[in-house]
Every structure is written in structure tokens, then in C-alpha cells.
Design a protein around this motif. Structure first.
Motif, PDB file in Angstrom:
ATOM      1  N   ARG A 197       0.807  -1.247   0.132  1.00  0.00           N
ATOM      2  CA  ARG A 197      -0.052  -0.087   0.108  1.00  0.00           C
ATOM      3  C   ARG A 197       0.867   1.349  -0.098  1.00  0.00           C
ATOM      4  O   ARG A 197       0.616   2.342  -0.535  1.00  0.00           O
ATOM      5  CB  ARG A 197      -1.023  -0.062   1.353  1.00  0.00           C
ATOM      6  CG  ARG A 197      -1.883  -0.818   1.080  1.00  0.00           C
ATOM      7  CD  ARG A 197      -3.186  -0.797   2.224  1.00  0.00           C
ATOM      8  NE  ARG A 197      -4.215  -1.548   2.357  1.00  0.00           N
ATOM      9  CZ  ARG A 197      -4.496  -2.473   2.726  1.00  0.00           C
ATOM     10  NH1 ARG A 197      -3.426  -3.020   3.778  1.00  0.00           N
ATOM     11  NH2 ARG A 197      -5.454  -3.479   2.905  1.00  0.00           N
ATOM     12  N   VAL A 214      -2.896  -7.670  -3.816  1.00  0.00           N
ATOM     13  CA  VAL A 214      -4.132  -8.543  -3.780  1.00  0.00           C
ATOM     14  C   VAL A 214      -3.378  -9.919  -3.588  1.00  0.00           C
ATOM     15  O   VAL A 214      -4.400 -10.494  -2.732  1.00  0.00           O
ATOM     16  CB  VAL A 214      -4.361  -8.818  -5.404  1.00  0.00           C
ATOM     17  CG1 VAL A 214      -5.430  -9.854  -5.666  1.00  0.00           C
ATOM     18  CG2 VAL A 214      -4.958  -7.604  -6.009  1.00  0.00           C
ATOM     19  N   LEU A 217      -3.194  -9.521   0.620  1.00  0.00           N
ATOM     20  CA  LEU A 217      -4.564  -9.651   1.002  1.00  0.00           C
ATOM     21  C   LEU A 217      -5.396 -10.993   1.041  1.00  0.00           C
ATOM     22  O   LEU A 217      -5.901 -11.280   2.246  1.00  0.00           O
ATOM     23  CB  LEU A 217      -5.493  -8.648   0.274  1.00  0.00           C
ATOM     24  CG  LEU A 217      -5.135  -7.096   0.517  1.00  0.00           C
ATOM     25  CD1 LEU A 217      -5.841  -6.264  -0.577  1.00  0.00           C
ATOM     26  CD2 LEU A 217      -5.262  -6.641   1.923  1.00  0.00           C
ATOM     27  N   LEU A 275     -12.522  -9.870  -2.121  1.00  0.00           N
ATOM     28  CA  LEU A 275     -11.785  -8.601  -2.511  1.00  0.00           C
ATOM     29  C   LEU A 275     -12.716  -7.810  -3.424  1.00  0.00           C
ATOM     30  O   LEU A 275     -12.770  -6.683  -3.314  1.00  0.00           O
ATOM     31  CB  LEU A 275     -10.510  -8.965  -3.172  1.00  0.00           C
ATOM     32  CG  LEU A 275      -9.451  -9.404  -2.139  1.00  0.00           C
ATOM     33  CD1 LEU A 275      -8.024  -9.754  -2.995  1.00  0.00           C
ATOM     34  CD2 LEU A 275      -9.153  -8.459  -0.926  1.00  0.00           C
ATOM     35  N   ARG A 280     -13.329  -1.103  -0.315  1.00  0.00           N
ATOM     36  CA  ARG A 280     -11.987  -0.552  -0.506  1.00  0.00           C
ATOM     37  C   ARG A 280     -11.207  -1.358  -1.493  1.00  0.00           C
ATOM     38  O   ARG A 280      -9.974  -0.934  -1.603  1.00  0.00           O
ATOM     39  CB  ARG A 280     -11.255  -0.663   0.964  1.00  0.00           C
ATOM     40  CG  ARG A 280     -11.910   0.518   1.803  1.00  0.00           C
ATOM     41  CD  ARG A 280     -11.303   0.571   3.352  1.00  0.00           C
ATOM     42  NE  ARG A 280     -10.329   0.858   3.157  1.00  0.00           N
ATOM     43  CZ  ARG A 280      -9.350   0.820   4.087  1.00  0.00           C
ATOM     44  NH1 ARG A 280      -9.840   0.368   5.577  1.00  0.00           N
ATOM     45  NH2 ARG A 280      -8.356   1.184   4.155  1.00  0.00           N
ATOM     46  N   THR A 281     -11.140  -2.655  -1.613  1.00  0.00           N
ATOM     47  CA  THR A 281     -10.463  -3.454  -2.567  1.00  0.00           C
ATOM     48  C   THR A 281     -10.878  -3.958  -3.837  1.00  0.00           C
ATOM     49  O   THR A 281     -10.242  -4.171  -4.491  1.00  0.00           O
ATOM     50  CB  THR A 281     -10.314  -4.735  -1.692  1.00  0.00           C
ATOM     51  OG1 THR A 281     -11.263  -5.297  -1.302  1.00  0.00           O
ATOM     52  CG2 THR A 281      -9.580  -4.575  -0.341  1.00  0.00           C
ATOM     53  N   LEU A 284      -8.755  -2.975  -7.119  1.00  0.00           N
ATOM     54  CA  LEU A 284      -7.419  -3.562  -6.901  1.00  0.00           C
ATOM     55  C   LEU A 284      -7.506  -4.692  -8.037  1.00  0.00           C
ATOM     56  O   LEU A 284      -6.452  -5.071  -8.567  1.00  0.00           O
ATOM     57  CB  LEU A 284      -7.049  -4.197  -5.588  1.00  0.00           C
ATOM     58  CG  LEU A 284      -6.768  -3.285  -4.618  1.00  0.00           C
ATOM     59  CD1 LEU A 284      -6.293  -3.951  -3.207  1.00  0.00           C
ATOM     60  CD2 LEU A 284      -5.489  -2.286  -4.921  1.00  0.00           C
TER      61      LEU A 284
END
Length: 394
Positions: A197, A214, A217, A275, A280-281, A284
Motif C-alpha cells: 500500500r 492482491v 490480502l 476482495l 476498499r479493495t 485492485l
């Protein structure tokens, strides 16, 4: 306009990332002095910034022809070839520059970068150490050293080198990237995600950091992490196939490996969906990743429904066809995770063929045997995919 003034303007424009304007300045310089080797070298850098790699390589070659005993042309040629993804010609160019100027740290750093991209982490680590010996305050060689040590499996040293790079420059995207890679391979996926990040905060267009974020996470989930590591380590080598006639029970090993891969791919689809659904993801992920995840879970649901219906109705062909449909998760994911377009097309075609065969088997009076064969073939796609990737890469 004097030659020196034009070169100074071009250098300033290159520093600002304005390659097209720098190229125009350099074309003006070369119109007045067509055999100026430094102008040709800077023109190569300006063309590289525009991703015009063939023209950039030609300009670098001209700079070398005009001044073969000057290190700068060789240095630029190495940079151009590396940017074009041509590590083969990049390394001799870097070595030629080092032979002429062995005491300049950026040349050793460039050599380390080339070796790392060539899959030679041990040699890359040596080159990075040479760069650090010449310039201990430069964070980039320290970051390259950390990446090389990560690939070598030396986790503690990699983390130490990455932290050294951050100490030297806390705002370096490369240092945060090196720390994230080391944490992802040998440390904590949550800390790796934080490092990636930070890379994206400092360099928003850094696609590698996005992809690695990715992965980090996803790996925060312990079950996904265990299955993903299993998938990466165990495929069952072709040598085991040669032992099957002598040791038939080895088929159990292949079955376990294939089923574990299927479970890992299903976990991959679940992690991707989570995700994609997160506010928030979501950004990505590429759209295709979410579509593949939805398709895999749809196949699983459809196959499970067919299996339950087959059991309830006492219709064995329908039940075995359901198992085959669930097994299609493996070929779909293997195809989606194949980078070569030809290999991806082959594997998607293989998945479509198996889906058709599973559908036909459900309608046959004695379709349980073809259905089971489809299921076995789908699960065995991990080996089919390995062969397809090797052939398309060749």
C-alpha cells in the motif's frame, strides 16, 4: 543554440519524464552535430521513455559505434534492453560499461537488476553488494539485495536488507516493495500488504505492487495461505508417472495432489470474490479476475445441484456429471492463470471440451463412466497446463 545547451535541456526534460520533448531537443542537437555520441545516448533514453525500444536500441548502438571506449553508451544500451525485457543483450552491455568504469555504483546496481530479471539471484546479490560497497547510502542496491535474498530463501537477511533500504530512504517505493516481497515470502502477509500500500501511495501507477497487494490480502487467510503454498510446491513430477506401472498405489498420491489443487483454486476464487465485494479493495482487481471467480463458484454450485439431484433421483449419470462439472474449476483457473495467449486459448478450449463431454455423459444411459473420466481429466489439468505452458513458451 549550442550543443551543450541542448544537451542540458534534454537532460532536464528526461529528469521530468518528458521523453517526447527531450527527443525533439536532441534531434535539434543531432541536426547540427550528427556524430555526437552523448546526444545519441540521450536520444536512446528519450525514446526508451516513450517505449520506442527498437529505435532506442538503434540510437544506443550508434552512440557505442561513435565512442566504443566510453562507458556511457554501453550503460544506456543496457538500460534500453532491460526496459524492453531483453536481459540477454542487456548483460553484455552492462559488463562492457563496467569494464570501462568499474568504480561507479549505478553500473553495479544496473547489473544486479539485470541479473535479478534473468533469474540469477545469487549473482544479483553479489552485484548489489558491490554497489553498496561503493555507495553505502544508496537505498536502491539495498532494495535489490533484499529482493535477491528473498528469491534465495534467506528470509531473515532479506528482511534486514529491506529495512536498511528503508532506513536510507523512507520514501523509496523500491525499498517498500522489497520489504513487501520479503514479508510476503518469509514473514507476515498483513505487513506485506501494508508495504505494498505504501508503494502505491508513493508511486500510484506501480502495477506490480497492485498485483502483489492482491496476493498479500488473499494470503491473510490461513486456509488460503496453506492451500496456495501446497499448490505452489506439489504437482507430482513426471518421474512419478514412470513409477506407476511398478507401484500402482502411487495413483493415490496423484489423486490427493489433484484434489488439493482443486480446493486451492476454489479458495482462490473465494478470496477473489471477497476482495471484489469489498468497497476498499474492489478497484485492485481486474474485471476478468472477478468474472473467473464467479464462474468457478457457479460451476461448483451447478455441479453440486446436479450431484444432489442425481442422488435423489437415483440417476447415476447425472450425479457423476455433477462431479465432473465441479471439477471444471481446475481447468478454468489454470487457463485464467496462464500468461501466454496461446496457452490460455488451449486450456480454455480444453475446459470447454470437458464441459461438453460432461453434459453429454449426463444424457447417456450408462454415462457414469464417461462422467468420471471427465472429472479425472479435469482434475488432471494441473499437468496438462504445465505441458501447455512449456510448449507455448517454447
Amino acid at each position: 543554440m549550442s550543443t551543450e545547451t541542448g544537451l542540458q535541456r534534454a537532460r532536464a526534460l528526461l529528469d521530468l519524464g518528458r521523453g517526447a520533448e527531450a527527443a525533439r531537443e536532441l534531434y535539434g542537437v543531432l541536426a547540427e552535430e550528427p556524430e555526437h555520441p552523448v546526444a545519441h545516448a540521450y536520444l536512446a533514453l528519450a525514446l526508451r521513455a516513450q517505449r520506442r525500444y527498437a529505435e532506442a536500441a538503434a540510437s544506443a548502438a550508434e552512440a557505442i559505434r561513435l565512442a566504443p571506449d566510453h562507458w556511457f553508451g554501453h550503460y544506456v544500451a543496457a538500460q534500453v534492453h532491460l526496459a524492453a525485457g531483453q536481459a540477454g543483450p542487456a548483460l553484455p552491455a552492462a559488463d562492457a560499461a563496467l569494464a570501462l568504469n568499474p568504480d561507479w555504483a549505478p553500473l553495479w546496481e544496473l547489473r544486479a537488476r539485470i541479473l535479478l530479471s534473468s533469474g540469477r539471484p545469487a549473482d544479483a546479490a553479489d552485484a548489489a553488494r558491490r554497489a553498496l560497497a561503493l555507495d553505502p547510502e544508496d537505498p536502491d542496491p539495498a532494495a535489490l539485495l533484499a529482493m535477491a535474498l528473498t528469491q534465495l530463501g534467506r528470509g531473515a537477511e532479506a528482511l534486514g536488507a529491506a529495512r536498511d533500504a528503508l532506513r536510507l530512504d523512507p520514501e523509496s517505493p523500491n525499498a517498500h516493495l522489497a520489504l513487501g516481497r520479503a514479508e510476503l515470502a518469509h514473514g507476515d502477509p498483513a505487513r506485506a500488504a501494508g508495504a505494498f500500500r505504501e508503494v502505491l501511495r508513493l508511486a500510484p501507477g506501480f502495477d506490480d505492487a497492485r498485483d502483489l497487494l492482491v496476493v498479500a490480502l488473499k494470503r491473510r487467510n490461513p486456509l488460503y495461505r496453506a492451500l496456495d503454498r501446497f499448490r505452489g510446491r506439489y504437482r507430482g513430477g513426471w518421474r512419478l508417472v514412470l513409477l506407476l506401472p511398478a507401484v500402482p498405489p502411487l495413483i493415490v498420491v496423484f489423486v490427493v495432489i489433484a484434489v488439493a489443487h482443486w480446493a486451492a483454486w476454489l479458495a482462490e476464487a473465494w478470496a477473489t470474490l471477497r476482495l471484489h465485494l469489498g468497497a476498499r479493495t474492489r478497484l485492485l482487481l481486474a474485471g476478468s479476475e472477478a468474472r473467473v471467480a464467479v464462474l468457478c463458484w457457479s460451476l461448483c454450485g451447478l455441479g453440486l445441484a446436479a450431484l444432489v439431484a442425481g442422488i435423489a433421483l437415483g440417476h447415476e449419470p447425472l450425479g457423476t456429471a455433477g462431479v465432473a462439472v465441479m471439477a471444471l474449476v481446475t481447468p478454468v483457473q489454470e487457463a485464467a492463470h496462464t500468461s501466454a495467449r496461446a496457452g490460455r486459448a488451449v486450456l480454455y478450449g480444453w475446459a470447454a471440451l470437458l464441459a461438453l463431454a460432461a453434459a453429454v455423459s449426463a444424457a447417456l444411459p450408462a454415462g457414469q463412466t464417461p462422467g468420471l473420466l471427465c472429472a479425472y481429466a479435469a482434475l488432471a489439468t494441473i499437468w496438462v497446463a504445465t505441458l501447455a505452458r512449456r510448449l507455448t513458451r517454447a
